[in-house]
Enzyme design. Structure first.
Site, short mmCIF file in Angstrom:
data_model
loop_
_atom_site.label_atom_id
_atom_site.label_comp_id
_atom_site.label_asym_id
_atom_site.label_seq_id
_atom_site.Cartn_x
_atom_site.Cartn_y
_atom_site.Cartn_z
N THR A 185 0.86 -1.19 0.00
CA THR A 185 0.00 0.00 0.00
C THR A 185 0.89 1.23 0.00
OG1 THR A 185 -0.02 0.08 2.40
CG2 THR A 185 -1.76 -1.20 1.36
N GLU A 330 -5.80 -3.52 -1.29
CA GLU A 330 -6.24 -4.64 -0.44
C GLU A 330 -7.42 -5.41 -1.03
OE1 GLU A 330 -5.51 -1.60 0.48
OE2 GLU A 330 -4.76 -1.46 2.52
N LYS A 439 -13.68 18.02 10.75
CA LYS A 439 -14.61 17.94 11.87
C LYS A 439 -14.89 19.35 12.37
CE LYS A 439 -13.17 13.29 12.86
NZ LYS A 439 -11.85 13.00 12.33
N TRP A 444 -19.30 16.46 10.44
CA TRP A 444 -18.25 16.19 9.47
C TRP A 444 -18.52 16.87 8.13
CZ3 TRP A 444 -16.97 10.20 9.79
CH2 TRP A 444 -16.47 9.93 11.08
#
Ligand code: AMP
Length: 542
Positions: A185, A330, A439, A444
């Site tokens: 990754t 993944e 935030k 959010w």
């Protein structure tokens, strides 16, 4: 009682066998690293992959060995993958855009015993060779005529090396769960983590992703994966294209708008796939030259969010269908695709773009849910967002060496680190990376939504949004913009453009203009660096 059907292990080399026997003459066209366009086909690619396998074995490489590749998309890179897998060794793709030290770290972590490297990247291997005690052999993907002088004593020219065997070789057979490939990754936080694909997961991923409602690849298509084989398993295309016998166009190392256009046009590519930054370059080239895309039917865009304005341009100006896709290294990597179900197929204009802005729905083989912080599933109402979790036969169950265990739970759900919502028809929309959401006053704000909106302004080339600390609201959004060449939009013009299109309290508190926005090695905006760059910044109003 067991069924009485044959055991037929899902091994990747069966894909290239199939391609050679049923679609042997179908071409693989590559922009070679040496320069010229070269043409081969699936039958020849299989024959050469057999030589790679035979030659590797002659060198003493065997089941379970990690063999690195540091190379562009070319037919050579493809045959090398199949040759490596054919003896049960593991292709380990390296991203040349990483820092050389990171590449060395990854190679040592994976304990790569050999490397196939393009001429372009030989200097990288030369620079880090002293740090690679496990590396026994460097195979330079060229012939002796083009082989440069090198200080590496263990380097050979690929064509000479495979020329030493006759290809009279039989693939090895082993359990389908055997590791086939490895990809790390990008490691935006902490060290990169190794994802290990199995033969079974690669074959299943190819079966899953070639379906008509997924990538929709078939033998009558010409597909150009611009997405590199070193990024997220090439979105599976190195397996899907031969599995269905599609003509394959491999763009090599030239990623500029003109080079991409040349192949799309001359090779009559019907479908292509890459990250948005590549398509920004192509669209800019098309706008400057007035050229069109008469052969291209479909472009798959993923890796980061595809801006609405990009979908609109491809569809309205060039008649090319956009399929927005989401995935991760993944997940082998495809997790969702935005083809239109009958419920949405007749939508037009903005209503259609609203759906296409989402990352699409999960194909068979990918289970998906969004949860709150207590791991409770959230409703599929198209607005309640939470942590996106997935599981399936081509989803990682663990990282190599046991890293990152906290991302996997007891029921094999993998926490993607993305924040998303899912609508009643199953269409998922990423609102952010969990660590990038802003935030503000306990609620959010999606940085991706703001970025997508801002790049829709005609004077904006690229946009990034980060949260900046705010005495009253904890964090507020700062919009960072690269203007298009020769354009000088003002803060007020940008904010006016955004006004009314989003909730008032989502509006960025400020807009700053820059020449450059940092990107990761896989083309995503590097928010960490950007936050670092603006760590002293304070809002004028704060
Ligand atoms: P990688 O493993 O490098 O492909 O990165 C995977 C990550 O890229 C995902 O977890 C997402 O954060 C991001 N990503 C991939 N596709 C998209 C997309 N279509 N829209 C937004 N983010 C995306």
């Amino acid at each position: 009682m067991h069924g009485l059907m044959q055991e037929w292990p899902l091994l990747c080399h069966k894909i290239i066998d199939y391609a050679a026997s049923q679609h042997g003459k179908r071409e693989i066209i590559s922009r070679s690293v040496e320069g010229p366009i070269v043409r081969t086909n699936y039958a020849e690619a299989r024959a050469r992959a057999l030589k790679v396998a035979q030659r590797l074995e002659k060198n003493g490489f065997t089941l379970g060995d990690r063999i690195a590749t540091l190379a562009w998309n070319t037919a050579r890179h493809l045959e090398v993958w199949y040759g490596i897998m054919g003896i049960g060794a593991i292709y380990h793709t390296l991203n040349p855009r990483l820092f050389p030290e990171q590449i060395a770290w990854i190679m040592n972590h994976a304990e790569d015993r050999a490397i196939f490297v393009d001429l372009t990247f030989l200097p990288i291997v030369e620079a880090i060779a002293d740090k690679l005690p496990e590396l026994e052999l460097v195979i330079v993907l060229t012939d002796s005529a083009n082989m440069p002088a090198t200080r590496l004593t263990n380097a050979v020219a690929y064509e000479d090396w495979i020329g030493e065997v006759d290809g009279d070789f039989t693939w090895h057979s082993f359990d389908e769960k055997t590791a086939a490939g490895m990809c790390y990754t990008s490691g935006t936080t902490g060290d990169p983590k190794g994802v290990v694909y199995s033969h079974r997961s690669n074959v299943l991923h190819a079966l899953i992703s070639c379906q008509p409602d997924a990538l929709g690849i078939a033998s009558n298509q010409t597909i150009m994966p611009v997405v590199p084989m070193f990024h997220a398993n090439a979105w599976g295309i190195a397996h899907t294209a031969p599995m269905v016998g599609a003509t394959l166009v491999m763009p090599g190392g030239r990623m500029d708008g003109e080079a991409i256009y040349q192949l799309l046009d001359e090779e009559r590519v019907s479908m292509t796939a890459a990250v948005p930054t590549v398509w920004l370059m192509l669209l800019q080239y098309l706008e400057e030259t007035g050229k069109k895309l008469p052969h291209l039917n479909r472009v798959v865009i993923g890796g980061s969010a595809c801006p609405r304005s990009m979908t609109q341009k491809f569809q309205d100006n060039y008649g090319v269908d956009v399929v927005h896709a989401w995935g991760m290294t993944e997940l082998s990597p495809l997790g969702s695709l935005g083809t239109l179900k009958p419920e949405y197929a007749d939508l037009e204009g903005d209503a259609r773009l609203d759906i296409q802005e989402k990352q699409g729905y999960a194909p068979f083989g990918v289970e998906m849910k969004v949860t709150d912080d207590d791991n409770l599933s959230l409703p599929w109402d198209g607005k309640t967002f939470g942590r996106l979790k997935v599981r399936g036969p081509a989803v990682a169950a663990a990282y190599y060496g046991g890293d990152g265990v906290e991302q996997f739970d007891d029921e094999e759900w993998f926490d993607t680190g993305d924040v998303a919502h899912i609508d009643a028809e199953g269409y998922m929309q990423i609102t952010d990376r969990a660590k990038d959401v802003i935030k503000s006053g306990g609620v959010w704000i999606s940085s991706i939504d703001l970025e997508n909106l801002a790049v829709g302004h005609p004077d904006v080339a690229e946009a990034a949004v980060i949260g900046i600390s705010h005495p009253k609201w904890d964090e507020r959004p700062l919009l960072v913009i690269i203007p298009k060449p020769d354009r000088q939009p003002t803060r007020e013009q940008i904010l006016e453009f955004m006004d009314g299109k989003i909730a008032k309290w989502w509006m960025p508190d400020d807009v700053v203009f820059v020449d450059e926005i940092p990107h990761t090695a896989t083309g995503k905006i590097q928010k960490i660096t950007l936050r670092e760059q603006f760590k002293e910044y304070r809002f004028p109003t704060a």
